[in-house]
Design a protein around this motif. Structure first.
Motif, PDB file in Angstrom:
ATOM      1  N   UNK A  34       2.087  -2.555  -6.737  1.00 55.60           N
ATOM      2  CA  UNK A  34       3.530  -2.353  -6.587  1.00 55.60           C
ATOM      3  C   UNK A  34       4.321  -3.549  -7.091  1.00 55.60           C
ATOM      4  N   UNK A  35       3.724  -4.727  -7.012  1.00 55.54           N
ATOM      5  CA  UNK A  35       4.409  -5.957  -7.428  1.00 55.54           C
ATOM      6  C   UNK A  35       4.114  -6.324  -8.876  1.00 55.54           C
ATOM      7  N   UNK A  36       3.396  -5.450  -9.591  1.00 55.73           N
ATOM      8  CA  UNK A  36       3.114  -5.718 -10.993  1.00 55.73           C
ATOM      9  C   UNK A  36       1.966  -6.659 -11.231  1.00 55.73           C
ATOM     10  N   UNK A  37       0.938  -6.632 -10.371  1.00 54.63           N
ATOM     11  CA  UNK A  37      -0.205  -7.530 -10.506  1.00 54.63           C
ATOM     12  C   UNK A  37      -1.453  -6.825 -11.029  1.00 54.63           C
ATOM     13  N   UNK A  38      -1.328  -5.560 -11.432  1.00 55.40           N
ATOM     14  CA  UNK A  38      -2.502  -4.784 -11.829  1.00 55.40           C
ATOM     15  C   UNK A  38      -2.362  -4.327 -13.273  1.00 55.40           C
ATOM     16  N   UNK A  39      -3.373  -4.629 -14.083  1.00 51.90           N
ATOM     17  CA  UNK A  39      -3.429  -4.142 -15.455  1.00 51.90           C
ATOM     18  C   UNK A  39      -3.778  -2.657 -15.439  1.00 51.90           C
ATOM     19  N   UNK A  48      -4.006   1.193 -14.428  1.00 53.73           N
ATOM     20  CA  UNK A  48      -4.228   1.849 -13.121  1.00 53.73           C
ATOM     21  C   UNK A  48      -3.035   2.692 -12.676  1.00 53.73           C
ATOM     22  N   UNK A  49      -1.875   2.068 -12.445  1.00 56.92           N
ATOM     23  CA  UNK A  49      -0.674   2.786 -12.005  1.00 56.92           C
ATOM     24  C   UNK A  49       0.401   2.549 -13.055  1.00 56.92           C
ATOM     25  N   UNK A  50       0.899   3.614 -13.643  1.00 61.88           N
ATOM     26  CA  UNK A  50       1.748   3.458 -14.820  1.00 61.88           C
ATOM     27  C   UNK A  50       3.233   3.581 -14.539  1.00 61.88           C
ATOM     28  N   UNK A  51       3.612   4.119 -13.396  1.00 62.95           N
ATOM     29  CA  UNK A  51       5.042   4.225 -13.096  1.00 62.95           C
ATOM     30  C   UNK A  51       5.324   3.616 -11.734  1.00 62.95           C
ATOM     31  N   UNK A  52       5.244   4.432 -10.686  1.00 62.65           N
ATOM     32  CA  UNK A  52       5.480   3.902  -9.359  1.00 62.65           C
ATOM     33  C   UNK A  52       6.935   3.867  -8.954  1.00 62.65           C
ATOM     34  N   UNK A  53       7.843   4.401  -9.802  1.00 63.38           N
ATOM     35  CA  UNK A  53       9.257   4.434  -9.440  1.00 63.38           C
ATOM     36  C   UNK A  53       9.461   5.381  -8.258  1.00 63.38           C
ATOM     37  N   UNK A  54      10.151   4.902  -7.238  1.00 61.86           N
ATOM     38  CA  UNK A  54      10.257   5.641  -5.982  1.00 61.86           C
ATOM     39  C   UNK A  54      10.862   7.034  -6.153  1.00 61.86           C
ATOM     40  N   UNK A  55      11.947   7.136  -6.925  1.00 63.32           N
ATOM     41  CA  UNK A  55      12.620   8.426  -7.056  1.00 63.32           C
ATOM     42  C   UNK A  55      11.730   9.448  -7.752  1.00 63.32           C
ATOM     43  N   UNK A  56      11.001   9.005  -8.776  1.00 70.21           N
ATOM     44  CA  UNK A  56      10.110   9.930  -9.473  1.00 70.21           C
ATOM     45  C   UNK A  56       8.948  10.326  -8.574  1.00 70.21           C
ATOM     46  N   UNK A  57       8.439   9.373  -7.792  1.00 73.96           N
ATOM     47  CA  UNK A  57       7.360   9.709  -6.858  1.00 73.96           C
ATOM     48  C   UNK A  57       7.812  10.758  -5.842  1.00 73.96           C
ATOM     49  N   UNK A  58       9.029  10.636  -5.363  1.00 76.51           N
ATOM     50  CA  UNK A  58       9.564  11.622  -4.410  1.00 76.51           C
ATOM     51  C   UNK A  58       9.661  12.997  -5.057  1.00 76.51           C
ATOM     52  N   UNK A  59      10.136  13.028  -6.295  1.00 73.63           N
ATOM     53  CA  UNK A  59      10.261  14.302  -6.998  1.00 73.63           C
ATOM     54  C   UNK A  59       8.891  14.927  -7.234  1.00 73.63           C
ATOM     55  N   UNK A  60       7.927  14.118  -7.623  1.00 71.41           N
ATOM     56  CA  UNK A  60       6.575  14.625  -7.847  1.00 71.41           C
ATOM     57  C   UNK A  60       5.983  15.191  -6.557  1.00 71.41           C
TER      58      UNK A  60
END
Length: 472
Positions: free
Chosen positions: A38-43, A45-57
């Protein structure tokens, strides 16, 4: 694998839990100690993570939880969305009239299906019974998996420095009557390099052999490079020799994991991947790919993602993600310490860059140093290197990554200076001993693996690791 103190559930509860109890346990599982993507420490693995898009999904998933595309008459909405997702991706890759595609569970299945199609085409049209494919050594390992599954002979072609692109002349020399497919990456996973797809296309046309372009990682970035003002290379159906493309909507398309597509220049090529059994006692059975039942909920969430982000959104994300990657690359090339100790491999044009050590430092020690600072990067072998797959979270944090890389490299330089002094005190003729020293955890895997005369020990270790994943 299970943290100490956690309860293990090895059989069904005698009585079902209350919803409150299930939610409480789910929350505990979701918040287990993990690398902070979530803090941008992973190469990667997770490509978006934006809260609003996650809620919509999540909302889209909830509306189609029980949907199964194998029953299109029962779930017509899912059938419509799946067809539209494929059509949108075909359009993005400049597919010609008559092109076709299928959605899959991920890049591996997309690659498996493309190779199956090529194998069946070669068998039915040319009578090939001992099929062979020719791939870059940097191509995704899913091609190797497909070769093993489908009993296809695999030819690996070198991708030499300084370009790290596949050697097209070597590809040409390997072609014979049993060759069923050529492969190029746009870009490849290890180094983020786009192969010379134009040259491969000309070769494929001349030899009348299908050419597959693996664009799973490039996905929704590579098609937008030109519009975003970045350098690009031809890679899609505009090249006449390209017959199939794999593209992961669950990477830079920001759809939930479990979504990908495989695209074909013609519907006839797609038909070669179909499975149809007209004589089963259960009735006529037909499926487009490996799976029978499939989660319609994931298709709905994918469709919602593409419709929500739109062309402008993907152009914006390309600008931000590729822009951050280029800033990081330029920082490595221009910073006095990093430029002296690290070398970026090739000319990466998209979101992945890889670098190796120039001098006495061990690149795997640097990887361990970054891990100690909370980073989850990818260690490579052949050659030993580290790569960073920049995602939306990483793009926002690239300056921290660069700063930590500076600190780790400085620390490793100091350790090397101390080792050299100690070696001289002990009467060593040369102080350059860094690469001979025992390395850290990362090197214990990749360094040893690279030095063994065969990989059997590594295979056994990897199988043991996979076994552990299923230990409850």
């Amino acid at each position: 694998m299970i943290p100490a103190g956690q309860t293990r559930y090895l059989s069904l509860p005698k009585e079902g839990w209350t919803e409150e109890a299930v939610r409480k346990e789910l929350e505990a599982l979701a918040t287990m100690d993990h690398t902070r993507w979530e803090d941008g420490y992973v190469s990667g693995a997770v490509y978006s993570g934006e809260d609003e898009l996650l809620k919509l999904q999540t909302e889209a998933y909830g509306k189609f939880t029980v949907a199964n595309p194998i029953h299109p008459d029962v779930f017509p909405g899912v059938r419509k969305m799946e067809a539209e997702v494929v059509a949108m991706v075909l359009s993005l890759f400049n597919a010609p009239p008559g092109a076709a595609g299928v959605s899959t569970s991920g890049g591996t299945e997309s690659i498996l299906m493309a190779i199956l199609s090529a194998r069946q085409k070669a068998y039915h049209e040319r009578g090939v019974t001992e099929p062979e494919i020719i791939i870059p050594e940097t191509a995704h390992t899913a091609f190797r998996k497909a070769a093993e599954y489908f009993k296809i002979q695999l030819h690996l072609v070198s991708c030499p420095a300084p370009s790290y692109q596949v050697d097209v002349k070597r590809v040409a020399r390997l072609i014979n009557r049993n060759t069923i497919m050529l492969v190029g990456s746009a870009p490849n996973f290890p180094h983020g390099i786009i192969d010379d797809i134009s040259a491969l296309s000309k070769l494929a046309l001349r030899k009348k052999i299908p050419l597959h372009v693996d664009c799973c990682l490039g996905s929704f970035l590579v098609p937008f490079l030109d519009k975003a003002g970045f350098d690009s290379q031809p890679f899609d159906f505009r090249l006449k020799g390209v017959t199939s493309i794999s593209c992961d909507t669950h990477k830079y398309g920001f759809a939930p994991k479990g979504n990908s597509t495989v695209l074909y220049r013609t519907a006839e090529l797609r038909a070669y991947q179909y499975f149809v059994d007209p004589s089963w006692s259960g009735g006529v059975y037909a499926s487009p790919g490996i799976a029978g039942s499939r989660p319609g909920a994931l298709i709905a969430a994918c469709w919602a993602s593409l419709m929500s982000v739109g062309e402008e959104g993907y152009l914006k994300s390309c600008t931000e993600i590729v822009g951050a990657t280029k800033k990081l690359a330029e920082h490595i090339r221009s910073h006095p310490t990093l430029a002296q100790e690290l070398e970026i491999l090739g000319n990466p044009l998209v979101s992945v860059l890889a670098f190796q050590a120039r001098g006495d430092l061990n690149i795997y020690d640097i990887a361990d140093g970054m891990s100690s600072r909370g980073w989850h990067l990818n260690a490579l072998q052949n050659p030993p290197a580290i790569h960073v797959a920049v995602t939306a979270p990483v793009a926002k944090n690239w300056e921290r990554l660069a700063s930590d890389l500076e600190g780790v490299v400085e620390e490793e330089r100091e350790k090397e200076r101390v080792r050299q002094v100690e070696a001289l005190k002990m009467g060593g003729s040369s102080g350059k001993t860094g690469k001979q020293k025992a390395a850290g955890d990362t090197a214990a895997l990749y360094g040893v693996a690279g030095s063994l005369p065969n990989k059997s020990v590594v295979v056994d270790l990897a199988r043991g690791f996979l076994d552990l994943l299923y230990k409850a």
